[in-house]
Scaffold this motif. Structure first.
Motif, short mmCIF file in Angstrom:
data_model
loop_
_atom_site.label_atom_id
_atom_site.label_comp_id
_atom_site.label_asym_id
_atom_site.label_seq_id
_atom_site.Cartn_x
_atom_site.Cartn_y
_atom_site.Cartn_z
N VAL A 95 42.32 31.35 38.47
CA VAL A 95 42.77 32.20 39.58
C VAL A 95 42.89 33.63 39.08
O VAL A 95 42.98 33.87 37.87
CB VAL A 95 44.14 31.76 40.17
N MET A 96 42.91 34.55 40.03
CA MET A 96 43.12 35.94 39.66
C MET A 96 44.61 36.25 39.65
O MET A 96 45.37 35.75 40.48
CB MET A 96 42.41 36.87 40.64
N VAL A 97 45.01 37.07 38.70
CA VAL A 97 46.38 37.56 38.67
C VAL A 97 46.31 38.99 39.20
O VAL A 97 45.82 39.89 38.51
CB VAL A 97 46.95 37.51 37.24
N VAL A 147 47.32 38.66 55.45
CA VAL A 147 46.45 37.52 55.20
C VAL A 147 45.15 38.03 54.58
O VAL A 147 44.26 38.50 55.28
CB VAL A 147 46.16 36.77 56.52
N ARG A 148 45.08 37.98 53.28
CA ARG A 148 43.87 38.41 52.59
C ARG A 148 43.67 37.51 51.37
O ARG A 148 44.58 36.77 50.97
CB ARG A 148 43.93 39.89 52.16
N GLY A 149 42.47 37.58 50.78
CA GLY A 149 42.18 36.78 49.59
C GLY A 149 42.40 35.29 49.86
O GLY A 149 42.05 34.78 50.93
N ILE A 173 42.69 38.98 35.31
CA ILE A 173 43.64 39.95 35.88
C ILE A 173 42.88 41.01 36.66
O ILE A 173 41.99 41.68 36.11
CB ILE A 173 44.48 40.61 34.76
N GLY A 174 43.24 41.15 37.92
CA GLY A 174 42.63 42.18 38.77
C GLY A 174 43.55 43.39 38.73
O GLY A 174 44.50 43.48 39.52
N THR A 175 43.28 44.29 37.81
CA THR A 175 44.22 45.41 37.61
C THR A 175 44.23 46.38 38.80
O THR A 175 45.19 47.13 38.97
CB THR A 175 43.89 46.18 36.32
N VAL A 212 40.24 40.42 31.98
CA VAL A 212 40.55 41.51 32.91
C VAL A 212 39.24 41.87 33.61
O VAL A 212 38.22 42.07 32.95
CB VAL A 212 41.13 42.75 32.20
N CYS A 213 39.27 41.89 34.95
CA CYS A 213 38.06 42.26 35.67
C CYS A 213 38.30 43.44 36.61
O CYS A 213 37.43 43.80 37.39
CB CYS A 213 37.48 41.08 36.43
N GLY A 214 39.48 44.06 36.53
CA GLY A 214 39.72 45.28 37.30
C GLY A 214 39.12 46.47 36.58
O GLY A 214 38.61 46.36 35.45
N LEU A 247 35.65 34.05 48.45
CA LEU A 247 35.71 35.22 49.33
C LEU A 247 37.06 35.94 49.26
O LEU A 247 38.10 35.32 49.44
CB LEU A 247 35.50 34.79 50.78
N ASP A 248 37.00 37.24 49.01
CA ASP A 248 38.22 38.05 48.99
C ASP A 248 38.18 38.95 50.22
O ASP A 248 37.87 40.13 50.13
CB ASP A 248 38.27 38.88 47.71
N ALA A 249 38.45 38.35 51.38
CA ALA A 249 38.36 39.10 52.64
C ALA A 249 39.73 39.59 53.06
O ALA A 249 40.75 39.05 52.64
CB ALA A 249 37.77 38.22 53.72
C1 PEP Z 1 41.09 43.86 41.28
O1 PEP Z 1 41.88 43.87 42.23
O2 PEP Z 1 41.31 44.39 40.18
C2 PEP Z 1 39.80 43.16 41.42
C3 PEP Z 1 38.99 43.02 40.40
O3 PEP Z 1 39.46 42.76 42.68
P1 PEP Z 1 38.92 43.77 43.82
O4 PEP Z 1 38.81 45.11 43.22
O5 PEP Z 1 37.63 43.22 44.30
O6 PEP Z 1 40.03 43.66 44.83
#
Ligand code: PEP
Ligand code: MG
Length: 598
Positions: free
Chosen positions: A450-452, A389-391, A473-475, A523-525, A366-368
């Motif tokens: 983990v996400m960067v 306080v997130r992620g 990487i969450g761009t 990369v998933c951003g 969860l990325d709340a």
């Molecule tokens: C990001 O930050 O690049 C990412 C993929 O996560 P989210 O957009 O869901 O914050």
């Protein structure tokens, strides 16, 4: 030269004709990223915004009305009995409106609206409103205050009843709008295909969009990585955000929206409509040939994966992808006021993993928080929620939420046998990475990452990779934190541009760490969805790219026209550039022109 809009010549389509052309264009729309727009004829008024979701469409505007606001001072009710009648009549009006909408739907959608209509007819609610009106409150104020008190009761009761509090707020806003003679708030329902124009959209609005009816989205606010954009891309709806003049667009006005160029042409002439349709047709033909796993021209693999959130997993699985690179689990539970149980979560994940059987799925915990508040994840009031306080940080106060989720994911993996990787969002230190890895492995999950998303994690990628099997990487967030620019802002899009050399340089640092330590770096951003930038990412050591389905064919097509060595050279150009604009231009000039997408 064609005449100005508003003085139509025989060649200028009426708005209705433009709309008809738009309905066709909407059906034909190719959703992948494209390039330059030809110069618009001088007489077509053009609004500029930020290109947000690729593709183009022409259609009539339908505006999303804001929630009505009651003036601070209520007028004194002259005839309390009449006010009570007006208030009750407004509720009945809302109930009928909901019934009419439900009649046009089937399945869950109809059931939800019918249930809401029943709430609007709740005799207890009518009694409370009547009481207030008879005590002297004007009708709109009586509705507002009575609903507020009723909501508190529901919230205090918790569980299912508490979840109904939001539905009640919707009924209240609609009834108040009727009483103040303002437009109904929320998503418009003009009964025909339209271009949705809004100030901004909350994730909850976007997930309710009627994708058959909404041809394109234009918002006044929102930056290139806001969640509106992410959801619009996921739905394959062209979008322009940060369009400062969007509030000048009136209901029914024909507009041509170009989600690649970030422009909105008002009452487009035949030439504009033709141009948009022609470009989409060319691109569609080009991209129709793109299929199969991601490969560079010299045959090296780059996994092409999907970003998945709400929606049917079976529909997501039907796309030509190598699996899921980012399952945004928070989108599965956006409207919940209580945390989903382990069993509920197991069922949801099992369905998804089953749909992707034979492929790999990366589930993000969860990325709340910040711009994705979840009612059941209490982060408390914060002045700077993006820095709060997130992620992964939410696990400090609520560790049970994370351990329950890991338990559910592990159960779904056991039930399906689908290869599953699990990763935590917003990890900032090697210690956090080690802690998460221990928790996930303790739950029985084999592949942990983990996400960067913050520069601190990028700078210490070596040390983070020592604890985990992969990073992604969450761009979107990495741009926000590197450039100190709120990702939800529409006013500083240039700073959030994923081509910023500082951002590319952090990506390259992580990519080099991955190559050195032989760990996968994805990369998933949203940067991964730009076919030109995707080449730079691959040249920076990135081994997988995850994006919304509509973006996949263009990225696949671009990769297939470049060798890994060429990608490296393009990355060097981007890294050495003095600005995001120069980086884009230099890479574009050096890339293979046969790709014909830029
Ligand atoms: C990001 O930050 O690049 C990412 C993929 O996560 P989210 O957009 O869901 O914050
Ligand atoms: Mg993020």
């Amino acid at each position: 030269m064609m005449p100005k809009t508003g003085h139509p010549s025989p060649d200028t389509p009426t708005p209705e004709e433009a709309v008809r052309a738009g309905a066709d264009a909407g059906e034909d729309t190719v959703e992948e990223t494209a390039t330059v727009v030809d110069a618009v004829p001088a007489h077509t008024p053009r609004l500029a915004g930020v290109p947000a979701s690729p593709g183009a469409a022409v259609g009539p505007v339908a505006r999303m009305a804001a929630r009505p606001t009651l003036p601070d001072r209520a007028p004194a009710a002259e005839d309390p009995a009449a006010e009570a009648d007006r208030a009750r009549a407004a509720l009945e009006g809302v109930a009928r409106w909901l019934d009419a909408r439900a009649a046009g739907l089937t399945g869950d959608g109809a059931a939800v609206l019918t249930a809401q209509a029943l709430m609007a007819r709740d005799p207890e609610l009518a009694r409370r409103i009547g009481e207030r009106a008879e005590a002297g409150e004007a009708a709109a104020w009586a509705v507002h205050s009575a609903v507020g008190a009723y909501q508190e009761l529901l919230l205090a009761a918790g569980g299912y009843l508490a979840e109904r509090a939001a539905d009640l707020a919707d009924i209240r806003d609609r009834a108040v709008a009727l009483l103040l003679d303002e437009p109904m708030p929320g998503l418009p329902d003009p009964g025909h295909d339209h271009v949705l124009v809004a100030d901004d959209l909350a994730p909850a609005d976007t997930v309710q969009l009627d994708t058959d009816r909404v041809l394109a989205i234009v918002t006044r606010q929102g930056g290139p990585t806001s969640h509106t954009v992410i959801l619009a891309r996921a739905l394959g709806i062209p979008a322009v955000v940060g369009c400062a003049d969007a509030d000048t667009l009136r209901d029914g006005t024909a507009v041509a929206v170009d989600g690649d160029a970030g422009t909105v042409d008002v009452e487009p002439d035949a030439e504009s409509v033709e141009r948009i349709r022609g470009r989409d047709e060319r691109r569609r033909a080009l991209l129709a040939e793109s299929s199969g796993p991601g490969r560079t021209r010299d045959g090296s693999s780059v996994a092409l994966l999907l970003n998945v959130g709400e929606g049917d997993p079976e529909d997501a699985a039907a796309h030509d992808s190598e699996g899921v690179g980012l399952l945004r689990t928070e989108f599965l539970f956006l409207d919940r006021s209580e945390p989903p149980t382990v069993d509920e979560q197991t069922a949801v994940y099992t369905r998804l993993l089953k749909a992707f059987s034979g492929r790999a799925v990366t589930v993000r915990t969860l990325d709340a928080g910040s711009d994705k508040p979840l009612p059941f994840v209490g982060t408390g009031p914060e002045d700077n929620p993006a820095l709060g306080v997130r992620g992964y940080r939410t696990a400090r106060d609520q560790p049970g939420l994370l351990t329950d989720q890991l338990t559910a994911i592990a159960a779904a993996v056991r039930a399906t046998g689908t290869r599953t990787r699990v990763m935590a969002p917003m990890v900032s230190t090697p210690d956090e990475a080690a802690e998460f890895a221990a928790l996930a492995r303790g739950a029985g999950l084999a592949e942990v990452g983990v996400m960067v998303e913050v520069p601190a994690a990028a700078l210490l990628a070596d040390r983070i990779l020592a604890h985990v099997d992969f990073v992604s990487i969450g761009t979107n967030d990495l741009a926000q934190y590197t450039m100190a620019t709120d990702r939800t802002l529409g006013s500083l899009p240039d700073l959030l541009d994923p081509w910023q050399p500082a951002l590319v340089s952090l990506v390259a640092a992580v990519g080099r760490s991955g190559e050195r330590l032989d760990r996968s770096v994805g990369v998933c951003g949203e940067a991964a969805a730009d076919p030109l930038l995707a080449l730079v990412l691959v040249g920076s050591g990135v081994s997988s790219l995850s994006m919304s389905a509509p973006a996949l064919p263009a990225v696949r097509h671009a990769l297939a026209h470049h060798t890994r060595e060429e990608c490296r050279r393009l990355a060097d150009l981007a890294l050495a550039a003095s600005s995001a604009g120069h980086a884009r231009e230099e890479v574009r000039a050096a890339a293979n022109p046969e790709v014909d997408l830029w």
